[in-house]
Design an enzyme around this catalytic site. Structure first.
Site, PDB file in Angstrom:
ATOM      1  N   HIS A   1       6.698  33.717  40.400  1.00  0.00           N
ATOM      2  CA  HIS A   1       6.688  32.310  39.985  1.00  0.00           C
ATOM      3  C   HIS A   1       6.012  31.415  41.023  1.00  0.00           C
ATOM      4  CE1 HIS A   1      10.693  31.838  42.194  1.00  0.00           C
ATOM      5  NE2 HIS A   1      10.082  30.723  42.526  1.00  0.00           N
TER       6      HIS A   1
ATOM      7  N   ASP B   1      10.217  39.297  38.912  1.00  0.00           N
ATOM      8  CA  ASP B   1       9.664  38.161  39.656  1.00  0.00           C
ATOM      9  C   ASP B   1       9.126  38.640  41.009  1.00  0.00           C
ATOM     10  OD1 ASP B   1       8.975  35.611  40.396  1.00  0.00           O
ATOM     11  OD2 ASP B   1      11.028  34.938  40.788  1.00  0.00           O
TER      12      ASP B   1
ATOM     13  N   SER C   1      11.470  30.298  47.891  1.00  0.00           N
ATOM     14  CA  SER C   1      11.066  31.323  46.936  1.00  0.00           C
ATOM     15  C   SER C   1       9.977  32.211  47.512  1.00  0.00           C
ATOM     16  CB  SER C   1      10.504  30.680  45.663  1.00  0.00           C
ATOM     17  OG  SER C   1      11.528  30.169  44.869  1.00  0.00           O
TER      18      SER C   1
END
Length: 249
Positions: free
Chosen positions: A65, A109, A203
């Site tokens: 992402h 992910d 992230s």
């Protein structure tokens, strides 16, 4: 390519806060985590930040992402607002998200970033080992996450922050995130009783257990509460090796 997210989830983790934490963390000793990379990218005309980590001189791992245009990487950084002599700024040749990445559930992910040239390894820039064998990471295991992401006051950090997190039972994340949590490809971490967590801007950074990258910061509730979800790297080892081999230069 567009990303749509579950309502209860925030585009988790990317770099940090001025005052100093991820959430409940501390400033890392400068260059004590030489595998860390600071990642900038554009998505829908907005600048976004993530973490990444070096696994080979020419490849980094991060979260899928964190994909976007104009991806830039800084290696060897502690304070990303200062021109440190240790920093290496290298362009990304190609971004390779996992082909089964689901931008609604955040399953798979994970993304490889191939650099235009090999990084120069030294005390400030080095590799982080990947797991060699299946390790279910027993609940209670203590691991470290680092990044330049938000704290609870939603401020980014100029300096690298780190926080210790405990691995949790899978059913805790299953109860919290329901069908979005995948036991085979994700790790549940972060004690609900502790105000210690990765957050937006972190992230793509690694969940490091015993000096091995076991997970990748993926998603969690938008209020920063625990537990949160990390991509289980072991589940993707064959894809990582096959993909890097296919793009050797």
């Amino acid at each position: 390519m567009h990303f749509l997210f579950p309502l209860f989830v925030i585009l988790l983790q990317s770099p940090g806060d001025r005052a100093g934490e991820i959430i409940g963390g501390r400033e890392a000793k400068p260059h004590s985590r030489p595998y860390m990379a600071y990642l900038n990218f554009s998505l829908k005309n907005k600048e976004n930040k993530c973490g990444a980590f070096l696994i080979r001189e020419d490849f980094l791992l991060t979260a899928a992402h964190c994909w976007g245009s104009s991806i830039s990487i800084i290696l060897g950084a502690h304070n990303i607002k200062k021109p440190e002599k240790t920093q290496q700024k290298i362009h990304v040749l190609r971004a390779i998200p996992h082909p089964q990445y689901n931008n609604r559930t955040f399953n798979n992910d994970i993304m490889l970033l191939q650099l235009e040239k090999k990084a120069k390894l030294n005390r400030a820039v080095d590799l982080l080992p990947l797991p060699r064998m299946k390790d279910r990471l027993k609940p209670g295991k203590r691991c470290i996450v680092a990044g330049w992401g938000w704290d609870r006051e939603e401020k980014y950090s100029n300096t690298l922050q780190e926080v210790e997190l405990k691995v949790r039972k899978d059913n805790e994340c299953k109860d919290k995130y329901h069908r979005y949590y995948n036991i085979s490809t994700q790790i549940c971490a972060g004690d609900p009783k502790e105000s210690k967590a990765s957050f937006k801007g972190d992230s793509g950074g690694p969940l490091v257990c015993d000096r091995v990258a076991q997970g990748i910061v993926s998603y969690g509730n938008k209020d920063g509460t625990n537990p949160r979800v990390y991509t289980r790297i072991f589940s993707f080892l064959s894809w990582i090796k096959k993909t890097m081999k296919a793009h050797e230069y």
